[in-house]
Design an enzyme around this catalytic site. Structure first.
Site, PDB file in Angstrom:
ATOM      1  N   ASP A  41       6.783  40.842  22.718  1.00 13.97           N
ATOM      2  CA  ASP A  41       8.010  40.043  22.660  1.00 13.97           C
ATOM      3  C   ASP A  41       8.911  40.586  21.548  1.00 13.97           C
ATOM      4  OD1 ASP A  41       8.721  36.877  23.672  1.00 13.97           O
ATOM      5  OD2 ASP A  41       9.829  37.677  21.950  1.00 13.97           O
ATOM      6  N   ASN A  84       6.607  28.997  30.434  1.00 16.58           N
ATOM      7  CA  ASN A  84       7.695  28.022  30.487  1.00 16.58           C
ATOM      8  C   ASN A  84       8.257  28.007  31.908  1.00 16.58           C
ATOM      9  OD1 ASN A  84       7.503  27.356  27.736  1.00 16.58           O
ATOM     10  ND2 ASN A  84       8.740  29.118  27.160  1.00 16.58           N
ATOM     11  N   GLY A  89      12.398  25.130  28.498  1.00 19.67           N
ATOM     12  CA  GLY A  89      13.015  26.083  27.580  1.00 19.67           C
ATOM     13  C   GLY A  89      12.989  27.511  28.088  1.00 19.67           C
ATOM     14  N   GLN A  90      12.631  27.716  29.355  1.00 18.35           N
ATOM     15  CA  GLN A  90      12.623  29.084  29.904  1.00 18.35           C
ATOM     16  C   GLN A  90      14.025  29.683  29.819  1.00 18.35           C
ATOM     17  OE1 GLN A  90      11.287  29.415  34.006  1.00 18.35           O
ATOM     18  NE2 GLN A  90      11.303  31.653  33.958  1.00 18.35           N
ATOM     19  N   HIS A 115       6.893  34.988  33.178  1.00 16.76           N
ATOM     20  CA  HIS A 115       6.172  35.693  32.119  1.00 16.76           C
ATOM     21  C   HIS A 115       5.256  34.722  31.412  1.00 16.76           C
ATOM     22  CE1 HIS A 115      10.081  34.243  30.700  1.00 16.76           C
ATOM     23  NE2 HIS A 115       9.479  33.949  29.553  1.00 16.76           N
ATOM     24  N   HIS A 156       3.497  33.962  27.959  1.00 18.36           N
ATOM     25  CA  HIS A 156       3.486  34.312  26.530  1.00 18.36           C
ATOM     26  C   HIS A 156       2.026  34.286  26.089  1.00 18.36           C
ATOM     27  CE1 HIS A 156       7.857  33.449  25.573  1.00 18.36           C
ATOM     28  NE2 HIS A 156       7.730  32.754  26.693  1.00 18.36           N
TER      29      HIS A 156
HETATM   30  P1  5GP Z   1      11.199  32.156  27.657  1.00 16.91           P
HETATM   31  O1  5GP Z   1      12.036  31.381  26.682  1.00 16.91           O
HETATM   32  O2  5GP Z   1      11.982  32.490  28.912  1.00 16.91           O
HETATM   33  O3  5GP Z   1       9.873  31.538  27.964  1.00 16.91           O
HETATM   34  O4  5GP Z   1      10.844  33.511  26.922  1.00 16.91           O
HETATM   35  C1  5GP Z   1      11.627  34.651  26.942  1.00 16.91           C
HETATM   36  C2  5GP Z   1      11.080  35.576  25.879  1.00 16.91           C
HETATM   37  O5  5GP Z   1      11.623  36.871  26.092  1.00 16.91           O
HETATM   38  C3  5GP Z   1      11.477  35.177  24.457  1.00 16.91           C
HETATM   39  O6  5GP Z   1      10.298  34.952  23.689  1.00 16.91           O
HETATM   40  C4  5GP Z   1      12.284  36.365  23.937  1.00 16.91           C
HETATM   41  O7  5GP Z   1      12.033  36.648  22.579  1.00 16.91           O
HETATM   42  C5  5GP Z   1      11.849  37.486  24.847  1.00 16.91           C
HETATM   43  N1  5GP Z   1      12.846  38.496  25.073  1.00 16.91           N
HETATM   44  C6  5GP Z   1      14.166  38.292  25.365  1.00 16.91           C
HETATM   45  N2  5GP Z   1      14.782  39.465  25.550  1.00 16.91           N
HETATM   46  C7  5GP Z   1      13.832  40.435  25.384  1.00 16.91           C
HETATM   47  C8  5GP Z   1      13.867  41.877  25.464  1.00 16.91           C
HETATM   48  O8  5GP Z   1      14.890  42.511  25.732  1.00 16.91           O
HETATM   49  N3  5GP Z   1      12.694  42.521  25.232  1.00 16.91           N
HETATM   50  C9  5GP Z   1      11.535  41.868  24.927  1.00 16.91           C
HETATM   51  N4  5GP Z   1      10.448  42.596  24.711  1.00 16.91           N
HETATM   52  N5  5GP Z   1      11.480  40.515  24.856  1.00 16.91           N
HETATM   53  C10 5GP Z   1      12.604  39.819  25.076  1.00 16.91           C
END
Ligand code: 5GP
Ligand code: ZN
Length: 116
Positions: A32, A89, A95-96, A102, A104
């Protein structure tokens, strides 16, 4: 099928760089960008599914493969024994922010419960 405006499809296509830690024919795991724990890896299917609900509905073993990959990464990262958290999420209140499913994978420190 890659979705052209999807960030994680672009990472799968290697159009955007990422620190990849594990790869199979159908899954990818990468660090991340904004880690919330010493180990914070995102585990995805290479194919585009909006969230865990869509992946579960795919019904072709891919959800199992994502879970198996997540555990393999946990072993590789050295957090399988100390413990880890796997978070998908999904849905309006979750909060997605990236709409390519994906997991985490978080580990390497004591994780609080309940999460925020
Ligand atoms: P969500 O909030 O959708 O569950 O998580 C999205 C995750 O993607 C976040 O933890 C954020 O830090 C990560 N993220 C967003 N943009 C990028 C990126 O360009 N590269 C990587 N490796 N992670 C990203
Ligand atoms: Zn995508």
């Amino acid at each position: 099928m890659a979705v052209t405006d999807c960030l994680f499809c672009k990472i799968v296509a290697k159009d955007i760089p990422a620190t990849i830690v594990h790869e199979t024919d159908r899954t990818l795991a990468f660090r991340d960008l904004n880690p919330q724990a010493p180990t914070h890896v995102l585990v995805i299917p290479k194919g585009h599914y909006e969230n865990a609900a869509a992946l579960a509905a795919a019904d072709d073993g891919l959800a199992d493969e994502v879970l198996t990959t997540a555990h393999a990464v946990a072993v590789q990262e050295g957090v399988a024994d100390s413990g880890y958290r796997l978070v998908f999420n999904t849905g309006p209140q979750s909060g997605q922010t990236v709409f390519h499913v994906h997991g985490h994978l978080l580990g390497g420190r004591d994780l609080l419960w309940p999460p925020g």
